[in-house]
Write an enzyme that holds these catalytic residues in place. Sequence first.
Site, short mmCIF file in Angstrom:
data_model
loop_
_atom_site.label_atom_id
_atom_site.label_comp_id
_atom_site.label_asym_id
_atom_site.label_seq_id
_atom_site.Cartn_x
_atom_site.Cartn_y
_atom_site.Cartn_z
N SER A 60 0.84 -1.22 0.00
CA SER A 60 0.00 0.00 0.00
C SER A 60 0.87 1.26 0.00
CB SER A 60 -0.97 0.00 1.19
OG SER A 60 -0.29 -0.18 2.40
N HIS A 91 -2.32 -8.72 1.89
CA HIS A 91 -1.94 -7.48 2.60
C HIS A 91 -3.05 -7.15 3.61
CE1 HIS A 91 0.10 -3.80 3.36
NE2 HIS A 91 -0.23 -3.10 2.29
N HIS A 111 5.35 -13.11 6.91
CA HIS A 111 5.63 -11.72 6.52
C HIS A 111 6.78 -11.69 5.53
CE1 HIS A 111 6.27 -7.37 6.80
NE2 HIS A 111 5.03 -7.33 7.23
N ARG A 151 3.33 -5.19 16.39
CA ARG A 151 1.96 -4.66 16.33
C ARG A 151 0.98 -5.73 16.83
NH1 ARG A 151 1.97 -3.15 10.09
NH2 ARG A 151 2.79 -5.28 10.13
N ASP A 156 -2.21 -8.58 11.49
CA ASP A 156 -3.62 -8.90 11.25
C ASP A 156 -4.13 -10.08 12.06
OD1 ASP A 156 -3.92 -6.86 9.29
OD2 ASP A 156 -2.73 -8.08 7.93
N1 HAX Z 1 0.38 -19.92 5.42
C1 HAX Z 1 0.75 -20.84 4.49
N2 HAX Z 1 1.81 -20.69 3.69
C2 HAX Z 1 2.56 -19.60 3.84
C3 HAX Z 1 2.26 -18.62 4.79
C4 HAX Z 1 1.11 -18.79 5.60
N3 HAX Z 1 0.72 -17.89 6.49
N4 HAX Z 1 3.20 -17.66 4.70
C5 HAX Z 1 4.04 -18.00 3.71
N5 HAX Z 1 3.65 -19.18 3.18
C6 HAX Z 1 4.21 -19.87 2.04
C7 HAX Z 1 4.12 -18.99 0.80
O1 HAX Z 1 2.82 -19.04 0.25
C8 HAX Z 1 5.21 -19.58 -0.06
O2 HAX Z 1 4.71 -20.77 -0.60
P1 HAX Z 1 5.07 -21.23 -2.13
O3 HAX Z 1 6.56 -21.28 -2.20
O4 HAX Z 1 4.40 -22.55 -2.26
O5 HAX Z 1 4.48 -20.17 -3.02
C9 HAX Z 1 6.29 -19.93 0.94
O6 HAX Z 1 5.61 -20.07 2.22
C10 HAX Z 1 7.38 -18.90 1.08
O7 HAX Z 1 6.79 -17.65 1.36
P2 HAX Z 1 7.59 -16.58 2.26
O8 HAX Z 1 8.82 -16.21 1.51
O9 HAX Z 1 7.71 -17.05 3.64
O10 HAX Z 1 6.54 -15.37 2.31
P3 HAX Z 1 6.31 -14.21 1.24
O11 HAX Z 1 7.27 -13.10 1.52
O12 HAX Z 1 6.31 -14.74 -0.15
O13 HAX Z 1 4.83 -13.77 1.57
C11 HAX Z 1 3.01 -13.20 2.97
C12 HAX Z 1 4.50 -13.04 2.71
C13 HAX Z 1 2.60 -12.23 4.05
C14 HAX Z 1 2.26 -12.83 1.67
C15 HAX Z 1 2.71 -14.66 3.36
O14 HAX Z 1 3.36 -14.95 4.58
C16 HAX Z 1 1.23 -14.96 3.50
O15 HAX Z 1 0.59 -15.29 2.50
N6 HAX Z 1 0.64 -14.84 4.74
C17 HAX Z 1 -0.79 -15.00 4.94
C18 HAX Z 1 -1.56 -13.76 4.53
C19 HAX Z 1 -1.30 -12.63 5.50
O16 HAX Z 1 -1.36 -12.76 6.71
N7 HAX Z 1 -1.01 -11.43 4.95
C20 HAX Z 1 -0.79 -10.22 5.76
C21 HAX Z 1 0.68 -9.85 5.87
C22 HAX Z 1 0.93 -8.61 6.70
C23 HAX Z 1 0.34 -7.43 6.04
O17 HAX Z 1 0.74 -6.95 4.99
N8 HAX Z 1 -0.69 -6.92 6.61
O18 HAX Z 1 -1.44 -5.97 6.03
#
Ligand code: HAX
Length: 437
Positions: free
Chosen positions: A242, A272, A319, A328, A374
Site C-alpha cells: 500500500s 496485505h 511476513h 503490532r 492482522d
Molecule cells: N500460510 C501458508 N503458507 C505460507 C504462509 C502462511 N501464512 N506464509 C508463507 N507461506 C508460504 C508462501 O505461500 C510460499 O509458498 P510457495 O513457495 O508454495 O508459493 C512460501 O511459504 C514462502 O513464502 P515466504 O517467503 O515465507 O513469504 P512471502 O514473503 O512470499 O509472503 C506473505 C509473505 C505475508 C504474503 C505470506 O506470509 C502470507 O501469504 N501470509 C498469509 C496472509 C497474511 O497474513 N497477509 C498479511 C501480511 C501482513 C500485512 O501486509 N498486513 O497488512
Amino acid sequence: MNPLKQKFFEKSSALKTEMRAYLKEKGDTIVDEVTLKQVFGGMRGVKSMIWETSQLDAVEGIRFRGYSIPELREKLPSRDGCQEPLPEGLFWLMLVGEIPTQEEVNWLCDDWEKRNKVPQHTYDLLDSMPEGTHPMTQLIAAITATQSESVFSKRYSEGMPKSDYWDATFEDAMNLIAKLPLIAAYIYRKSYHGGEHIAPDNSLDWAGNFAHMLGVSDHADFESLMRLYLTIHADHEGGNASAHTVHLVGSTLSDSYLSLAAGMCSLAGPLHGLANQEVIKFIFGMVEELGTTDLTKEQIGDYVKKTLDSGRVIPGYGHAVLRQPDPRFTAQKTFAKNYIKDDPYVNIVWQLFEVVPPILDSLGKVKNPWPNVDAHSGAILVHYGLKEYTYYTVLFGVSRALGVLSALCWSRALGFPLERPKSLTFEAIKTFVEENA
Ligand code: HAX
C-alpha cells in the site's frame, strides 16, 4: 503559516539541501546487488526508495522515526483518562521527526476538525452503490470522489511552480486525513446499520470521534482501542504494497486523493490488509465447524493442517520482511490482556499463536512462521461489538493514510522524481546471464 506547516517547511528545506549535496558527492556509491531470485521474487529486500517516516527491522519490527511501539505508547501525548497514544501525535512525529507536546497535538486535533467537511456528492456516490458492495470498494470510490477537493490538482492546473508542490500536498494530506473518519463511519453505518448515521462529536479527538461515529460500543475502552489501532497500523516503511503504491502513483504527481485511493486498492488484497478480515473469517469458520469456542490445541492444529492441505494460507501469519512476532501483534495482545478478561475469540487468537508457528515451520518453506499485525485485531473488534469483518480493512486504511500521506508530503518536498524501474523479458534475462557467464 500554521505551526506544523512552518516546521515541516523548515525541516524539509534543510534536508533537501543536505540530500542534494550528499548525492552530488556520493551518488555513485553502490548500495545493493540484485539477484535473479529477487527479480523473479517480488523485489524482496531490494534497496530502492527513500522513506523518512518509519523503518522496519526484520527482528525488531517497526520504528517510527526511531521510536518502537512500546516507546510511542509511553512518549506520545494521550487524552485524559486514556493510556493509549493519540494518532495525531504519531502524524506530527512522522511529519517533522519530533514528539509533539500536548498543546501541539491539541492544535492538530482542532485543525483536523476544521477541515473535516465531506462534500455531499461523496455521500451521494456511496448511497448510489449497490447493497453488499465491499466496504473497501466504497472507501476507494469515496476517496476518489472527494478528489474534487484537491488543492494540488487545482493549483497544478493553474500553473503551480514545482517549489510549491510540497505546500499543496500538505494541504491535501491534512484535509483528506481530517475527512477520512467521517467517510469511513458513513460507509459502516450505511452498510450495516440501515444508514442511521451518527453526527460527529467535535469535542473528541480524531480516533475517539471515529469510534463515536461507528456507534458499536459506548465503552470508553473502544475509543482507547481505536487510538491504539489507528496509531500502530499507520506506517511500515515504504516497501509494503500500500505504501509503495501511494509512492509510485504520487510520483506521477497524481494528488493525495488519487494516490491514497490507489494505495487502498493494494491494501484491499488478501495477502496485505484484507488479511485482517480473513483471520476472523478463518476463526469463525473453525468455531462453526467444530461447534464450540472452547477448543483444544489438538483441534486447532488439525484445522490448521486441513487448511494448509487444501492449498490455502493461514491468514495473519508470515511476513515478507519480519522474522519474529510482529510488535503490532504484541501491542494488541498487551491491550487485550489489560482491557479484556477471558474472551473466547481472544483466547483462540492466543492459542493459534502457540499452535500455528511450529506447523508452518514444519513445512520447511515459510520464512516467517510468526503472527503479523492482522492476526489479532479481529478478535478484539468482535469483543467490542464490531463483528462485520468485511469492514476491518477500512479501519486499517484510515490509519495507513497517516503514514503514506506524511511520506507523500516528504516526497514532494524533497522533489523526488517519477518512479520508473526497469523490467525485462525472460529472453532478455537469459541473454544477459549467457553474456555474463
Ligand atoms: N500460510 C501458508 N503458507 C505460507 C504462509 C502462511 N501464512 N506464509 C508463507 N507461506 C508460504 C508462501 O505461500 C510460499 O509458498 P510457495 O513457495 O508454495 O508459493 C512460501 O511459504 C514462502 O513464502 P515466504 O517467503 O515465507 O513469504 P512471502 O514473503 O512470499 O509472503 C506473505 C509473505 C505475508 C504474503 C505470506 O506470509 C502470507 O501469504 N501470509 C498469509 C496472509 C497474511 O497474513 N497477509 C498479511 C501480511 C501482513 C500485512 O501486509 N498486513 O497488512
